[in-house]
Motif scaffolding. Structure first.
Motif, PDB file in Angstrom:
ATOM      1  N   ARG A 260       0.805  -1.222   0.000  1.00 23.47           N
ATOM      2  CA  ARG A 260       0.000   0.000   0.000  1.00 23.47           C
ATOM      3  C   ARG A 260       0.839   1.274   0.000  1.00 23.47           C
ATOM      4  NH1 ARG A 260      -1.308  -2.119   5.347  1.00 23.47           N
ATOM      5  NH2 ARG A 260      -0.028  -1.064   6.937  1.00 23.47           N
ATOM      6  N   GLY A 261       2.155   1.120   0.197  1.00 27.68           N
ATOM      7  CA  GLY A 261       3.028   2.289   0.133  1.00 27.68           C
ATOM      8  C   GLY A 261       4.190   2.196   1.102  1.00 27.68           C
ATOM      9  N   ILE A 262       5.379   2.537   0.621  1.00 31.04           N
ATOM     10  CA  ILE A 262       6.572   2.508   1.461  1.00 31.04           C
ATOM     11  C   ILE A 262       7.547   3.552   0.927  1.00 31.04           C
ATOM     12  CG2 ILE A 262       7.761   0.750   0.064  1.00 31.04           C
ATOM     13  CD1 ILE A 262       8.836  -0.435   2.687  1.00 31.04           C
TER      14      ILE A 262
ATOM     15  N   PRO B 209       2.835  -6.687  -9.359  1.00 35.12           N
ATOM     16  CA  PRO B 209       2.257  -7.710  -8.483  1.00 35.12           C
ATOM     17  C   PRO B 209       0.892  -8.182  -8.952  1.00 35.12           C
ATOM     18  CG  PRO B 209       1.930  -5.552  -7.527  1.00 35.12           C
ATOM     19  CD  PRO B 209       2.746  -5.339  -8.779  1.00 35.12           C
ATOM     20  N   ASN B 210       0.461  -9.328  -8.413  1.00 32.78           N
ATOM     21  CA  ASN B 210      -0.858  -9.862  -8.754  1.00 32.78           C
ATOM     22  C   ASN B 210      -1.944  -9.418  -7.784  1.00 32.78           C
ATOM     23  OD1 ASN B 210      -0.290 -11.402  -6.500  1.00 32.78           O
ATOM     24  ND2 ASN B 210       0.118 -13.273  -7.660  1.00 32.78           N
ATOM     25  N   SER B 211      -1.574  -8.639  -6.789  1.00 28.60           N
ATOM     26  CA  SER B 211      -2.562  -8.079  -5.865  1.00 28.60           C
ATOM     27  C   SER B 211      -2.079  -6.710  -5.408  1.00 28.60           C
ATOM     28  CB  SER B 211      -2.778  -8.998  -4.652  1.00 28.60           C
ATOM     29  OG  SER B 211      -1.583  -9.154  -3.911  1.00 28.60           O
ATOM     30  N   LEU B 212      -3.014  -5.812  -5.166  1.00 30.30           N
ATOM     31  CA  LEU B 212      -2.684  -4.448  -4.788  1.00 30.30           C
ATOM     32  C   LEU B 212      -2.897  -4.245  -3.296  1.00 30.30           C
ATOM     33  CD1 LEU B 212      -4.338  -2.509  -7.761  1.00 30.30           C
ATOM     34  CD2 LEU B 212      -2.034  -3.474  -7.590  1.00 30.30           C
ATOM     35  N   GLY B 213      -2.209  -3.235  -2.769  1.00 27.09           N
ATOM     36  CA  GLY B 213      -2.345  -2.918  -1.348  1.00 27.09           C
ATOM     37  C   GLY B 213      -1.620  -3.932  -0.476  1.00 27.09           C
ATOM     38  N   GLY B 214      -1.989  -3.948   0.768  1.00 30.27           N
ATOM     39  CA  GLY B 214      -1.390  -4.885   1.712  1.00 30.27           C
ATOM     40  C   GLY B 214      -0.170  -4.305   2.414  1.00 30.27           C
ATOM     41  N   GLN B 215       0.294  -5.030   3.421  1.00 31.28           N
ATOM     42  CA  GLN B 215       1.422  -4.605   4.227  1.00 31.28           C
ATOM     43  C   GLN B 215       2.723  -4.682   3.428  1.00 31.28           C
ATOM     44  OE1 GLN B 215       1.393  -3.454   7.360  1.00 31.28           O
ATOM     45  NE2 GLN B 215       3.624  -3.263   7.509  1.00 31.28           N
TER      46      GLN B 215
END
Length: 230
Positions: free
Chosen positions: A97-99, A121-127
């Protein structure tokens, strides 16, 4: 074979403290013929002078791999990670989700050379997550990235595998495949693949066919990306 990408034809950038070659469109370099290959979006070869580096900046929803070829990299990020990567180490940062992170040449005397690779990536957001490992330099074939993290590889959020190939002079490595795409980037040495002579910095994109890589005249080191067909 889909195409051959000569290292001498890659995009370039020179900021004084940084010299970079871009295999795909990146920053001020744009070529509509080279926007990536399957989920491989960025492959930059960066040279950073002593004591310099990339200040804190942000990323989101990207899998970012750094492989240190020469020197040592100092990494810091907003998740509290702080590490030194010597030559032969890789790190994988899943931006999620952002770093925010910074990358500096750890040495005040020697230059830093590293490859920076971005995979969609194959999925957005997350830790956001951070992984690091030292490579086994004696192995002919070493799995660096995989979706499952098998065999000690770093776990990437995509249907992608990345291998390091190290061949002695005259040694051949063969692969038979169906239904996949491959991007082979030569880091060092010289080799033959699909009837083409490759020098360091050259790459070949292949889809749905077998191939062999043979070290010619000197040992070679190459990255092999195993990807869905674009």
């Amino acid at each position: 074979m889909r195409y051959i990408r000569r290292g001498s034809q890659r995009g370039t950038a020179n900021y004084g403290w940084l010299k970079s070659r871009h295999s795909f469109s990146f920053a001020n370099y744009y070529d509509p013929k080279f926007m990536g290959f399957s989920y491989l979006r960025v492959l930059n070869d960066d040279l950073v002078i002593a004591g310099a580096g990339f200040g804190a900046h942000g990323h989101q929803d990207m899998e970012i791999l750094s492989y240190v070829v020469e020197g040592a990299m100092e990494h810091r990020d907003s998740e509290g990670n702080s590490f030194i990567l010597p030559a032969g180490d890789i790190q994988l940062m899943s931006a999620g989700r952002g770093i925010r992170h910074s990358e500096y040449n750890h040495s005040q005397k020697e230059r830093l050379r590293f490859l920076q690779i971005w995979i969609e990536p194959n999925s957005l957001g997350g830790q956001p997550t951070y992984q690091q490992k030292s490579l086994q330099q004696h192995l002919t074939e070493e799995l660096l990235l995989s979706p499952s993290g098998q065999d000690g590889s770093l776990k990437v959020k995509q249907d992608v595998e990345l291998k390091m190939l190290r061949l002695k002079t005259g040694e051949k490595w063969s692969h038979q495949t169906a239904g996949r795409a491959y991007y082979v980037h030569l880091i060092a040495g010289s080799a033959s693949l699909a009837g083409e002579f490759l020098k360091a910095g050259d790459a070949i994109a292949i889809s749905d066919e077998g191939f062999s890589l043979e070290a010619i005249n000197k040992p070679c080191q190459a990255l092999l990306f195993d990807l869905p067909i674009p």
